[in-house]
Design a protein around this motif. Structure first.
Motif, PDB file in Angstrom:
ATOM      1  N   MET A 109       0.819  -1.188   0.000  1.00 22.74           N
ATOM      2  CA  MET A 109       0.000   0.000   0.000  1.00 22.74           C
ATOM      3  C   MET A 109       0.869   1.260   0.000  1.00 22.74           C
ATOM      4  N   LYS A 110       1.962   1.212   0.766  1.00 22.00           N
ATOM      5  CA  LYS A 110       2.856   2.364   0.854  1.00 22.00           C
ATOM      6  C   LYS A 110       3.483   2.671  -0.515  1.00 22.00           C
ATOM      7  N   ARG A 111       3.827   1.632  -1.261  1.00 22.97           N
ATOM      8  CA  ARG A 111       4.415   1.807  -2.586  1.00 22.97           C
ATOM      9  C   ARG A 111       3.428   2.467  -3.544  1.00 22.97           C
ATOM     10  N   ILE A 112       2.173   2.096  -3.469  1.00 25.28           N
ATOM     11  CA  ILE A 112       1.151   2.658  -4.342  1.00 25.28           C
ATOM     12  C   ILE A 112       0.978   4.149  -4.052  1.00 25.28           C
ATOM     13  N   VAL A 113       0.946   4.516  -2.788  1.00 24.14           N
ATOM     14  CA  VAL A 113       0.793   5.924  -2.407  1.00 24.14           C
ATOM     15  C   VAL A 113       1.983   6.737  -2.904  1.00 24.14           C
ATOM     16  N   LEU A 114       3.198   6.208  -2.706  1.00 19.25           N
ATOM     17  CA  LEU A 114       4.392   6.908  -3.183  1.00 19.25           C
ATOM     18  C   LEU A 114       4.394   7.034  -4.710  1.00 19.25           C
ATOM     19  N   TRP A 115       4.020   5.961  -5.406  1.00 21.33           N
ATOM     20  CA  TRP A 115       3.950   6.011  -6.865  1.00 21.33           C
ATOM     21  C   TRP A 115       2.947   7.062  -7.317  1.00 21.33           C
ATOM     22  N   PHE A 116       1.779   7.093  -6.687  1.00 30.37           N
ATOM     23  CA  PHE A 116       0.741   8.043  -7.051  1.00 30.37           C
ATOM     24  C   PHE A 116       1.203   9.482  -6.809  1.00 30.37           C
ATOM     25  N   LEU A 117       1.816   9.748  -5.671  1.00 28.65           N
ATOM     26  CA  LEU A 117       2.302  11.093  -5.369  1.00 28.65           C
ATOM     27  C   LEU A 117       3.409  11.515  -6.344  1.00 28.65           C
ATOM     28  N   GLY A 118       4.293  10.609  -6.697  1.00 32.97           N
ATOM     29  CA  GLY A 118       5.354  10.911  -7.666  1.00 32.97           C
ATOM     30  C   GLY A 118       4.788  11.222  -9.038  1.00 32.97           C
ATOM     31  N   THR A 119       3.824  10.441  -9.470  1.00 32.30           N
ATOM     32  CA  THR A 119       3.189  10.661 -10.761  1.00 32.30           C
ATOM     33  C   THR A 119       2.430  11.982 -10.783  1.00 32.30           C
ATOM     34  N   ALA A 120       1.688  12.254  -9.717  1.00 30.09           N
ATOM     35  CA  ALA A 120       0.932  13.509  -9.632  1.00 30.09           C
ATOM     36  C   ALA A 120       1.877  14.704  -9.649  1.00 30.09           C
ATOM     37  N   SER A 121       3.001  14.614  -8.955  1.00 29.50           N
ATOM     38  CA  SER A 121       3.991  15.699  -8.938  1.00 29.50           C
ATOM     39  C   SER A 121       4.560  15.932 -10.334  1.00 29.50           C
ATOM     40  N   ALA A 122       4.879  14.859 -11.040  1.00 29.30           N
ATOM     41  CA  ALA A 122       5.426  14.979 -12.391  1.00 29.30           C
ATOM     42  C   ALA A 122       4.427  15.636 -13.335  1.00 29.30           C
ATOM     43  N   VAL A 123       3.167  15.269 -13.233  1.00 28.87           N
ATOM     44  CA  VAL A 123       2.132  15.861 -14.095  1.00 28.87           C
ATOM     45  C   VAL A 123       1.978  17.342 -13.791  1.00 28.87           C
TER      46      VAL A 123
END
Length: 144
Positions: A1-15
């Motif tokens: 779950m922690k990996r998914i949250v980090l991935w989502f935050l990284g992707t959102a930041s990049a966008v």
């Protein structure tokens, strides 16, 4: 779950960063006519307000570049280039102005020294250099 949250935050930041980035094609360059004058630093321009005998001014064609128009104007005395001005050059944003503030004096001084359009392009200002050389050659062709 922690990996998914980090991935989502990284992707959102990049966008957010991608959509927030402003390129030199955005902004007030919709009307690409910018004016200004650059002249060489050495005293190569005529000092009198009235042109002397044998002095002529020739304006080259406007060279359209991807960042805006470039136009060169030459002052000739007895067939020799004595001064160069650039009435139009890309300056629609801070970066364009910064590049051309650096590049145009170099191009102008090379033109006065070479007395031809066979000059080197300025590194980092390739688009402006190309437009400058095309307009310069047009002015030289008109001058004969």
């Amino acid at each position: 779950m922690k990996r998914i949250v980090l991935w989502f935050l990284g992707t959102a930041s990049a966008v957010v960063l991608m959509f927030g980035y402003h390129t030199s094609t955005s902004g007030p360059q919709a009307t690409p006519v910018a004016t200004g004058t650059f002249t060489p630093q050495p005293s190569t321009s005529p000092s009198s307000a009235q042109p002397s005998a044998g002095t002529s001014t020739v304006t080259g064609d406007v060279a359209q570049t991807q960042w805006g128009p470039v136009q060169v104007q030459l002052t000739l005395q007895s067939g020799k280039i004595t001064a160069v001005s650039v009435p139009q050059y890309p300056n629609g944003n801070h970066r364009d102005a910064e590049i051309n503030e650096y590049a145009l004096p170099i191009l102008i001084n090379e033109t006065v020294q070479a007395q031809s359009a066979k000059i080197d392009m300025v590194s980092g200002a390739t688009v402006t250099s190309d437009g400058y050389i095309r307009s310069l050659q047009s002015a030289l062709d008109q001058a004969g």
